[in-house]
Design a protein around this motif. Structure first.
Motif, PDB file in Angstrom:
ATOM      1  N   SER A   1     -16.464 -16.497  31.785  1.00  0.00           N
ATOM      2  CA  SER A   1     -16.514 -16.517  30.304  1.00  0.00           C
ATOM      3  C   SER A   1     -15.780 -15.793  29.417  1.00  0.00           C
ATOM      4  O   SER A   1     -15.325 -14.682  29.924  1.00  0.00           O
ATOM      5  CB  SER A   1     -18.027 -15.803  29.856  1.00  0.00           C
TER       6      SER A   1
ATOM      7  N   GLY B   1     -14.235 -15.275  25.232  1.00  0.00           N
ATOM      8  CA  GLY B   1     -14.262 -15.866  23.682  1.00  0.00           C
ATOM      9  C   GLY B   1     -13.032 -15.988  23.098  1.00  0.00           C
ATOM     10  O   GLY B   1     -11.918 -15.269  23.437  1.00  0.00           O
TER      11      GLY B   1
ATOM     12  N   HIS C   1     -15.300 -27.173  15.814  1.00  0.00           N
ATOM     13  CA  HIS C   1     -16.451 -27.956  16.596  1.00  0.00           C
ATOM     14  C   HIS C   1     -16.325 -29.565  16.368  1.00  0.00           C
ATOM     15  O   HIS C   1     -16.767 -30.140  16.961  1.00  0.00           O
ATOM     16  CB  HIS C   1     -17.658 -27.250  16.209  1.00  0.00           C
TER      17      HIS C   1
ATOM     18  N   ASP D   1     -21.665 -27.135  22.857  1.00  0.00           N
ATOM     19  CA  ASP D   1     -22.985 -26.984  22.179  1.00  0.00           C
ATOM     20  C   ASP D   1     -23.182 -28.128  20.930  1.00  0.00           C
ATOM     21  O   ASP D   1     -22.142 -28.190  20.228  1.00  0.00           O
ATOM     22  CB  ASP D   1     -23.374 -25.696  21.529  1.00  0.00           C
TER      23      ASP D   1
ATOM     24  N   MET E   1     -20.118 -19.135  15.702  1.00  0.00           N
ATOM     25  CA  MET E   1     -19.535 -19.611  17.216  1.00  0.00           C
ATOM     26  C   MET E   1     -20.570 -20.725  17.731  1.00  0.00           C
ATOM     27  O   MET E   1     -21.507 -21.182  17.383  1.00  0.00           O
ATOM     28  CB  MET E   1     -19.850 -18.278  18.026  1.00  0.00           C
TER      29      MET E   1
ATOM     30  N   ALA F   1     -20.313 -22.618  22.102  1.00  0.00           N
ATOM     31  CA  ALA F   1     -19.916 -22.425  23.365  1.00  0.00           C
ATOM     32  C   ALA F   1     -19.631 -23.747  23.868  1.00  0.00           C
ATOM     33  O   ALA F   1     -20.129 -24.976  23.450  1.00  0.00           O
ATOM     34  CB  ALA F   1     -21.025 -21.965  24.434  1.00  0.00           C
TER      35      ALA F   1
ATOM     36  N   ARG G   1     -18.125 -25.831  27.926  1.00  0.00           N
ATOM     37  CA  ARG G   1     -18.017 -25.221  29.173  1.00  0.00           C
ATOM     38  C   ARG G   1     -16.957 -26.242  29.669  1.00  0.00           C
ATOM     39  O   ARG G   1     -16.805 -27.529  29.529  1.00  0.00           O
ATOM     40  CB  ARG G   1     -19.140 -25.827  30.106  1.00  0.00           C
TER      41      ARG G   1
ATOM     42  N   HIS H   1     -17.271 -20.801  30.914  1.00  0.00           N
ATOM     43  CA  HIS H   1     -17.818 -20.955  29.343  1.00  0.00           C
ATOM     44  C   HIS H   1     -16.617 -20.278  28.315  1.00  0.00           C
ATOM     45  O   HIS H   1     -16.155 -19.219  28.729  1.00  0.00           O
ATOM     46  CB  HIS H   1     -19.063 -20.084  29.236  1.00  0.00           C
TER      47      HIS H   1
ATOM     48  N   TRP I   1     -16.350 -19.314  24.584  1.00  0.00           N
ATOM     49  CA  TRP I   1     -17.076 -19.154  23.372  1.00  0.00           C
ATOM     50  C   TRP I   1     -16.081 -19.226  22.186  1.00  0.00           C
ATOM     51  O   TRP I   1     -15.225 -18.567  22.232  1.00  0.00           O
ATOM     52  CB  TRP I   1     -17.832 -17.757  23.364  1.00  0.00           C
TER      53      TRP I   1
ATOM     54  N   VAL J   1     -15.466 -18.453  18.566  1.00  0.00           N
ATOM     55  CA  VAL J   1     -15.709 -17.654  17.837  1.00  0.00           C
ATOM     56  C   VAL J   1     -15.028 -17.491  16.284  1.00  0.00           C
ATOM     57  O   VAL J   1     -13.720 -17.405  16.452  1.00  0.00           O
ATOM     58  CB  VAL J   1     -16.090 -16.004  18.277  1.00  0.00           C
TER      59      VAL J   1
END
Length: 135
Positions: free
Chosen positions: A79, A81, A91, A103, A115, A117, A119, A125, A127, A129
């Motif tokens: 993971s 960020g 997004h 997400d 934020m 996530a 994959r 992962h 993230w 942010v």
């Protein structure tokens, strides 16, 4: 205290994060083709060139992400960020692109940056942010 505990570190930056991936070529395709990262390094190493070192990064980033075969066990499980000044725009861009496990909506909670996530195909992962405002 010993001298090693009082001596300041010579480390000045986090430069390379590492993800384990099942297939380095597929990982390169995902990170460059889907996320828009660039390949920073792709070279053979080892006594007979039997291993491969691959790094990708967002354009302009000093930090890099190494994509390595697993040392033991299965790939995935990492993971990191990454920051953007426009979480909602990123997004929307990734949603429109399609083919990315992300997400459905960014997370918005008081006291923390917006934020979401996503994959990679190996289950690592990322993230995304919202970057803090510039001072």
């Amino acid at each position: 205290m010993t001298d090693t505990q009082t001596t300041p570190t010579t480390v000045s930056d986090i430069g390379v994060a590492m993800f384990s991936v099942a297939d380095q070529d597929e990982a390169i395709a995902f990170y460059t083709g889907k996320l828009g990262y660039e390949v920073r390094s792709d070279m053979a190493f080892g006594e007979n060139g039997e291993m491969r070192w691959v790094e990708v990064a967002p354009p302009g980033s000093r930090a890099r992400l190494a994509l390595n075969p697993p040392m033991e066990g299965s790939p995935g499980g990492g993971s990191i960020g990454v920051e953007t000044p426009d979480v909602l725009g990123e997004h929307a861009r990734l949603t429109a692109l399609g083919g990315i496990d992300l997400d459905p909506e960014p997370m918005r909670m008081p006291g923390v940056p917006t934020m979401f996530a996503l994959r990679d195909p190996d289950g690592n992962h990322i993230w995304v942010v919202e970057a803090p405002p510039s001072a």
